[in-house]
Design a protein around this motif. Structure first.
Motif, PDB file in Angstrom:
ATOM      1  N   GLU A 108       0.211  -1.074  -0.378  1.00 53.43           N
ATOM      2  CA  GLU A 108       0.187   0.095  -0.005  1.00 53.43           C
ATOM      3  C   GLU A 108       1.107   1.191   0.175  1.00 53.43           C
ATOM      4  O   GLU A 108       0.966   2.167  -0.699  1.00 53.43           O
ATOM      5  CB  GLU A 108      -0.997   0.012   1.320  1.00 53.43           C
ATOM      6  CG  GLU A 108      -2.230   1.070   0.983  1.00 53.43           C
ATOM      7  CD  GLU A 108      -3.097   1.009   2.581  1.00 53.43           C
ATOM      8  OE1 GLU A 108      -3.920   1.795   2.094  1.00 53.43           O
ATOM      9  OE2 GLU A 108      -2.395  -0.037   3.579  1.00 53.43           O
ATOM     10  N   GLY A 109       2.255   0.831   0.499  1.00 54.85           N
ATOM     11  CA  GLY A 109       2.646   2.515   1.186  1.00 54.85           C
ATOM     12  C   GLY A 109       3.788   2.300  -0.559  1.00 54.85           C
ATOM     13  O   GLY A 109       4.405   3.639  -0.625  1.00 54.85           O
ATOM     14  N   MET A 110       3.955   2.063  -1.536  1.00 54.73           N
ATOM     15  CA  MET A 110       4.669   1.316  -2.380  1.00 54.73           C
ATOM     16  C   MET A 110       3.490   1.645  -3.712  1.00 54.73           C
ATOM     17  O   MET A 110       4.348   2.779  -4.373  1.00 54.73           O
ATOM     18  CB  MET A 110       5.219   0.196  -2.130  1.00 54.73           C
ATOM     19  CG  MET A 110       5.692   0.515  -4.382  1.00 54.73           C
ATOM     20  SD  MET A 110       5.906  -1.655  -3.947  1.00 54.73           S
ATOM     21  CE  MET A 110       4.576  -2.565  -4.018  1.00 54.73           C
ATOM     22  N   THR A 111       2.473   1.830  -4.048  1.00 53.80           N
ATOM     23  CA  THR A 111       1.500   1.748  -4.537  1.00 53.80           C
ATOM     24  C   THR A 111       0.764   3.537  -4.787  1.00 53.80           C
ATOM     25  O   THR A 111       1.556   4.284  -5.529  1.00 53.80           O
ATOM     26  CB  THR A 111       0.410   1.439  -4.449  1.00 53.80           C
ATOM     27  OG1 THR A 111      -0.197   1.163  -3.530  1.00 53.80           O
ATOM     28  CG2 THR A 111       1.112  -0.265  -4.878  1.00 53.80           C
ATOM     29  N   ASP A 112       1.120   3.750  -3.104  1.00 55.49           N
ATOM     30  CA  ASP A 112       0.899   5.094  -2.771  1.00 55.49           C
ATOM     31  C   ASP A 112       1.780   6.308  -2.848  1.00 55.49           C
ATOM     32  O   ASP A 112       1.988   7.308  -3.926  1.00 55.49           O
ATOM     33  CB  ASP A 112       0.509   5.420  -1.372  1.00 55.49           C
ATOM     34  CG  ASP A 112       0.244   6.968  -0.691  1.00 55.49           C
ATOM     35  OD1 ASP A 112      -0.744   7.360  -1.390  1.00 55.49           O
ATOM     36  OD2 ASP A 112       1.196   7.613   0.227  1.00 55.49           O
ATOM     37  N   ALA A 113       3.454   5.945  -3.337  1.00 53.95           N
ATOM     38  CA  ALA A 113       4.268   6.664  -3.497  1.00 53.95           C
ATOM     39  C   ALA A 113       4.174   6.948  -4.515  1.00 53.95           C
ATOM     40  O   ALA A 113       4.457   7.775  -5.176  1.00 53.95           O
ATOM     41  CB  ALA A 113       5.681   6.623  -2.283  1.00 53.95           C
ATOM     42  N   LEU A 114       4.257   5.937  -5.348  1.00 51.77           N
ATOM     43  CA  LEU A 114       4.386   5.797  -6.930  1.00 51.77           C
ATOM     44  C   LEU A 114       3.294   7.052  -7.429  1.00 51.77           C
ATOM     45  O   LEU A 114       3.355   7.169  -8.994  1.00 51.77           O
ATOM     46  CB  LEU A 114       4.871   4.048  -7.157  1.00 51.77           C
ATOM     47  CG  LEU A 114       5.263   3.324  -6.559  1.00 51.77           C
ATOM     48  CD1 LEU A 114       5.450   2.205  -7.403  1.00 51.77           C
ATOM     49  CD2 LEU A 114       7.177   4.354  -7.918  1.00 51.77           C
ATOM     50  N   ALA A 115       2.225   6.270  -6.929  1.00 51.08           N
ATOM     51  CA  ALA A 115       1.141   7.421  -7.709  1.00 51.08           C
ATOM     52  C   ALA A 115       1.321   8.714  -7.485  1.00 51.08           C
ATOM     53  O   ALA A 115       1.287   9.700  -8.180  1.00 51.08           O
ATOM     54  CB  ALA A 115      -0.022   7.159  -7.044  1.00 51.08           C
ATOM     55  N   ASN A 116       2.078   9.917  -6.388  1.00 49.47           N
ATOM     56  CA  ASN A 116       2.940  10.678  -5.835  1.00 49.47           C
ATOM     57  C   ASN A 116       3.292  10.956  -7.015  1.00 49.47           C
ATOM     58  O   ASN A 116       3.584  12.209  -8.054  1.00 49.47           O
ATOM     59  CB  ASN A 116       3.287  11.201  -5.073  1.00 49.47           C
ATOM     60  CG  ASN A 116       2.364  11.021  -3.669  1.00 49.47           C
ATOM     61  OD1 ASN A 116       2.459  10.520  -2.806  1.00 49.47           O
ATOM     62  ND2 ASN A 116       1.108  11.475  -4.449  1.00 49.47           N
ATOM     63  N   ILE A 117       4.758   9.895  -7.420  1.00 47.03           N
ATOM     64  CA  ILE A 117       5.388  10.435  -8.304  1.00 47.03           C
ATOM     65  C   ILE A 117       5.386  10.384  -9.473  1.00 47.03           C
ATOM     66  O   ILE A 117       6.124  11.050 -10.421  1.00 47.03           O
ATOM     67  CB  ILE A 117       6.798   8.947  -7.572  1.00 47.03           C
ATOM     68  CG1 ILE A 117       7.220   9.779  -6.749  1.00 47.03           C
ATOM     69  CG2 ILE A 117       7.861   9.162  -9.002  1.00 47.03           C
ATOM     70  CD1 ILE A 117       7.938   8.285  -5.824  1.00 47.03           C
TER      71      ILE A 117
END
Length: 460
Positions: A108-117
């Motif tokens: 969940e944290g990985m996809t959250d950060a990648l969406a921002n980037i």
């Protein structure tokens, strides 16, 4: 790639089409022609300007002495640029590679950060969806393994198509300006306000790991993050001592929990008691089973912790449920932790089993359907219990603002009572260094002792 330095350029050919008898032919396109070795190559453009620009690029590249690919007819640098992956395509590949090895919360944290980037690393192309739709498309479709992706809505499909077309090439990150733009975006929340330092550091860590993976695959020459410095106050992780309850306040809270709802509060009270008297994390308490508990009729008991049930969105879990069974935090999959518990908690747990029974799989704390309590329900019960146990001023304060603060209160109590740091750390499942850094400001009474020792030394 077979290359050649033998390149010859021809004039641009104008392509026309007759519009009818007696009419002047209409220009429809322009073709750039050249040879590499003995192979003829061509590329057609709609306008003469584009054709001239392309031919100029070819001539300049040949003049610099760069080899041309025999198959495509393009300079090696153009072939590389043409074949280069976009950031979006690489991010999708990264998710697929690391998904099987990550816990549900990490996914969940990985996809959250990648969406921002990914939203930042996009060109200014017409038709850009709004930020919320881009985020939805990435988190709920693109950054899920293909076998977990739902059928996309027309809006999501349109957003994904735009992202694919607008995404910058991965090689663009070699330019510091793009890397800095990402870091500056990660330092802000969705509403434009400054993000918490811990949030920024977590997302930056994901970005760093993705870039290291790109370096490993030789798609980047070096990690561009090392060239960009963005100052952010270092997060210490220290606990706010204002959130720590004393034993009297903790007992008042546990009593107040039993007043919430017809039976929900009563069924949850022992779970909250485990967090306070045993220092358990919420996920560890949720996973506690009867066989994990040694509950003698008198004296101290102990818990043997083996599993944890952290909650996250079901799309990130292997089970498809909102709670995913995992091993203990920061420990090997089969590692256990033994936690002595005082007679007061032994009595509470014995009474809980007697009154409420256990789930089919032996868990102590569950809903009427046998599932773990949802986090939203736990938070709702806790908020209501605080209004019963505290004054209005205390309710408005950080005091025991979250159930997790009961664990903080437990560890603080142990340290204040003089329990040696290694023993307290073992019970809490912490490293000693982490525990002392996190709870340093919650150890009361140490200043007076230090002052007296200094006075004694001065007097001597």
């Amino acid at each position: 790639m077979t290359t050649s330095y033998k390149v010859k350029f021809w004039d641009i050919r104008t392509n026309t089409r007759a519009d009818g008898t007696g009419k002047k032919p209409r220009i429809v396109s322009h073709t750039v022609r050249w040879t590499v070795g003995n192979r003829e190559k061509s590329q057609t453009f709609k306008t003469k300007g584009l054709a001239e620009s392309f031919l100029s690029d070819l001539r300049q590249t040949a003049k610099k002495g760069e080899a041309f690919d025999m198959e495509s007819g393009l300079p090696a640098s153009m072939v590389k640029a043409k074949d280069a992956r976009t950031w979006y395509a690489f991010a999708v590949t990264y998710v697929h590679a690391w998904w099987p090895h990550a816990a549900a919360k990490s996914r969940e944290g990985m996809t959250d950060a990648l969406a921002n980037i990914t939203a930042v690393l996009a060109k200014d192309v017409a038709g850009r969806p709004d930020a919320e739709m881009i985020r939805k498309a990435l988190r709920e479709y693109s950054f899920l393994p293909e076998d977990r992706r739902p059928a996309p809505t027309p809006e999501v499909a349109k957003a994904v198509k735009w992202i694919e077309a607008a995404s910058l090439p991965l090689s663009a990150l070699e330019e510091a300006k793009h890397t800095r733009a990402v870091l500056e975006a990660l330092a802000l929340r969705m509403d434009g306000k400054a993000a918490a330092t811990s949030t920024y550091r977590r997302k930056r860590a994901v970005f760093h790991h993705v870039l290291e993976y790109a370096v490993e695959l030789e798609e980047l020459s070096a990690n561009p993050l090392h060239k960009v410095k963005l100052r952010k106050i270092k997060a210490t992780g220290e606990i706010d001592r204002r959130s720590v309850v004393n034993p009297l306040q903790a007992r008042d809270l546990l009593t107040a929990v039993t007043y919430v709802g017809r039976s929900r509060g009563q069924m949850m009270m022992a779970m909250f008691a485990c967090m306070y008297f045993g220092g358990l994390r919420p996920g560890e308490a949720s996973a506690l089973r009867q066989k994990d508990c040694h509950l003698p009729e008198t004296g101290w008991g102990y818990l043997t912790l083996e599993k944890t049930l952290p909650e996250t969105n079901s799309r990130y879990t292997d089970s498809g449920e909102s709670h995913d069974e995992r091993g203990l935090k920061h420990r090997e999959q089969r590692a256990t932790r033994h936690v002595p518990i005082p007679p007061e908690l032994v009595k509470i747990l014995r009474q809980h089993v007697l009154e409420h029974g256990i789930a089919q799989d032996g868990r102590l704390f569950r809903t009427s359907s046998g599932k773990p309590f949802p986090g939203s329900t736990v938070s709702k019960v806790w908020r209501e219990a605080r209004t019963y146990a505290f004054t209005p001023d205390q309710v408005a304060s950080p005091l025991a603002g979250r159930p997790y603060d009961l664990r903080h209160a437990a560890v603080s109590l142990w340290l204040n009572a003089g329990v040696h740091a290694p023993e307290a750390a073992e019970r809490a499942g912490h490293g000693v260094d982490v525990m002392l850094r996190v709870y340093a400001k919650c150890i009361d009474g140490q200043r007076d002792v230090a002052n007296q020792r200094i006075l004694d030394a001065l007097a001597a």
